[in-house]
Design a protein around this motif. Structure first.
Motif, mmCIF file in Angstrom:
data_model
loop_
_atom_site.group_PDB
_atom_site.id
_atom_site.type_symbol
_atom_site.label_atom_id
_atom_site.label_comp_id
_atom_site.label_asym_id
_atom_site.label_seq_id
_atom_site.Cartn_x
_atom_site.Cartn_y
_atom_site.Cartn_z
ATOM 1 N N THR A 153 0.903 -1.398 -0.071
ATOM 2 C CA THR A 153 -0.061 -0.138 -0.023
ATOM 3 C C THR A 153 0.689 1.130 -0.035
ATOM 4 O O THR A 153 1.436 1.249 0.813
ATOM 5 C CB THR A 153 -0.848 0.084 1.273
ATOM 6 N N LYS A 210 0.637 5.079 0.214
ATOM 7 C CA LYS A 210 -0.321 6.371 0.498
ATOM 8 C C LYS A 210 0.394 7.693 0.089
ATOM 9 O O LYS A 210 1.381 8.137 0.398
ATOM 10 C CB LYS A 210 -0.693 6.308 2.119
ATOM 11 N N TRP A 236 -7.345 9.472 9.502
ATOM 12 C CA TRP A 236 -6.916 8.221 8.896
ATOM 13 C C TRP A 236 -5.542 7.730 9.569
ATOM 14 O O TRP A 236 -5.668 6.388 9.522
ATOM 15 C CB TRP A 236 -6.971 8.115 7.416
ATOM 16 N N GLU A 237 -4.743 8.611 9.779
ATOM 17 C CA GLU A 237 -3.759 8.116 10.557
ATOM 18 C C GLU A 237 -3.960 7.667 12.065
ATOM 19 O O GLU A 237 -3.375 6.842 12.423
ATOM 20 C CB GLU A 237 -2.783 9.500 10.823
ATOM 21 N N GLU A 251 -6.455 3.881 10.828
ATOM 22 C CA GLU A 251 -5.532 2.769 10.168
ATOM 23 C C GLU A 251 -4.856 1.828 11.260
ATOM 24 O O GLU A 251 -5.222 0.563 11.050
ATOM 25 C CB GLU A 251 -4.709 3.272 8.957
ATOM 26 N N LEU A 306 -7.296 -0.353 13.162
ATOM 27 C CA LEU A 306 -8.008 -1.586 11.998
ATOM 28 C C LEU A 306 -7.044 -2.552 11.843
ATOM 29 O O LEU A 306 -7.274 -3.738 11.685
ATOM 30 C CB LEU A 306 -8.352 -0.734 10.787
ATOM 31 N N ARG A 307 -5.731 -2.269 11.846
ATOM 32 C CA ARG A 307 -4.697 -3.377 11.741
ATOM 33 C C ARG A 307 -4.762 -4.037 13.182
ATOM 34 O O ARG A 307 -4.460 -5.340 13.020
ATOM 35 C CB ARG A 307 -3.255 -2.788 11.565
ATOM 36 N N TYR A 322 -14.171 5.866 2.184
ATOM 37 C CA TYR A 322 -12.675 5.649 2.346
ATOM 38 C C TYR A 322 -12.092 4.567 3.218
ATOM 39 O O TYR A 322 -11.239 3.726 3.011
ATOM 40 C CB TYR A 322 -12.095 7.127 3.054
ATOM 41 N N ALA A 323 -13.060 4.289 4.272
ATOM 42 C CA ALA A 323 -12.767 3.062 5.196
ATOM 43 C C ALA A 323 -12.633 1.686 4.418
ATOM 44 O O ALA A 323 -12.078 0.900 4.574
ATOM 45 C CB ALA A 323 -13.677 3.158 6.206
ATOM 46 N N MET A 371 -9.489 1.345 2.814
ATOM 47 C CA MET A 371 -8.521 1.045 3.847
ATOM 48 C C MET A 371 -8.676 -0.416 4.135
ATOM 49 O O MET A 371 -7.785 -1.308 4.245
ATOM 50 C CB MET A 371 -8.637 1.913 4.978
ATOM 51 N N ILE A 419 -6.055 -3.741 3.942
ATOM 52 C CA ILE A 419 -5.580 -4.372 5.230
ATOM 53 C C ILE A 419 -6.018 -5.738 5.299
ATOM 54 O O ILE A 419 -5.322 -6.648 5.543
ATOM 55 C CB ILE A 419 -6.134 -3.672 6.361
#
Length: 270
Positions: free
Chosen positions: A61, A63, A77-78, A81, A84-85, A108-109, A112, A116
């Motif tokens: 990925t 960015k 988003w920072e 993310e 979510l990982r 956007y999610a 992402m 992931i």
């Protein structure tokens, strides 16, 4: 279990694959001003990749200039993310993630989560539709949230439709009396009222979600005595649903108001 902690600091203490279900209802980032977001995928060697796409190809990925936001977080988003990982790491091999967002951020999610989890692990886009609140005369009024559903293994996830609550048929005269009595399985559009401001379910927490929504997720995507996790726990609705359905839960939040609401609401199960 209710944990008072900043979630990204606490989550590494939990073991890999510990949870059959992870439900997340993060801040919706309302009111932000979006400038620009870029994200692309480039093929990479297996040792450098962070996802596997179609045909087993490895990808990395990349960015670009992430958007600047003027909401609660300098860069939403920072913020989201790495969490979510962690959700991916904590899911069991047969586990399922439910990510609850509104129309401002969900698209956007989706990109992402594709990066992931892998696009092949996308299971559903659930629309929670309700009919409450103001009516704009300048656009179509917004009366829904979106819940993205991803699985750890697209060939081995747990889903038990027999445990899911049933809905009445809209045209009962077109089906048998037996089907009318049992009801039909829900689709990916869930019509459910919000938590009533004057109802018994109301805790006073501003972003509380209805118990019926969470019970449906827990019933479908976990088994009795499985562990479920919510690390944006808020009013603790996932814990209430898990307790009602005899699942074990971990709820994480750093807001003292949320912790007090959860401990009061779940006192008999802690």
């Amino acid at each position: 279990m209710v944990v008072g902690a900043e979630n990204l600091e606490f989550l590494p203490s939990l073991p890999d694959g510990a949870f059959t279900l992870v439900y997340l209802d993060p801040p919706f980032n309302t009111g932000r001003t979006q400038r620009r977001q870029q994200m692309s995928m480039v093929r990479a060697a297996a040792e450098e990749s962070d996802r596997v796409g179609f045909g087993g190809q490895s990808y990395k990925t990349i960015k670009g200039a992430l958007a600047s936001y003027d909401d609660a977080f300098a860069d939403y988003w920072e913020f989201l993310e790495p969490r979510l990982r962690e959700a991916w790491r904590l899911l069991a091999d047969d586990g399922t993630l439910y990510l609850h967002l509104d129309y401002r951020e969900v698209h956007y999610a989706k990109v992402m989560l594709d990066a992931i989890f892998g696009r092949e692990c996308f299971l559903n886009e659930i629309i929670w539709a309700y009919d409450f609140g103001g009516r704009s005369k300048r656009r179509w009024p917004s009366k829904h949230d979106t819940i993205l559903v991803y699985v750890k293994d697209p060939d081995g996830y747990w889903f038990d439709s027999e445990e899911v609550d049933r809905e009445p048929y809209m045209a009962p005269g077109l089906v048998t009396p037996e089907k009318v009595a049992r009801g039909k399985l829900p689709t990916d559009v869930w019509w459910h009222t919000i938590v009533s401001p004057t109802g018994k379910e109301k805790t006073g927490y501003p972003t509380q979600k209805p118990l019926g929504l969470l019970k449906r997720m827990v019933a479908a995507s976990s088994r009795r005595d499985d562990w479920v996790l919510d690390f944006f726990a808020g009013s603790g609705t996932l814990g209430a649903a898990a307790a009602a359905l005899q699942r074990r839960f971990v709820l994480v939040d750093q807001n003292p108001e949320a912790l007090e609401v959860m401990r009061r609401r779940l006192a008999d199960h802690l």
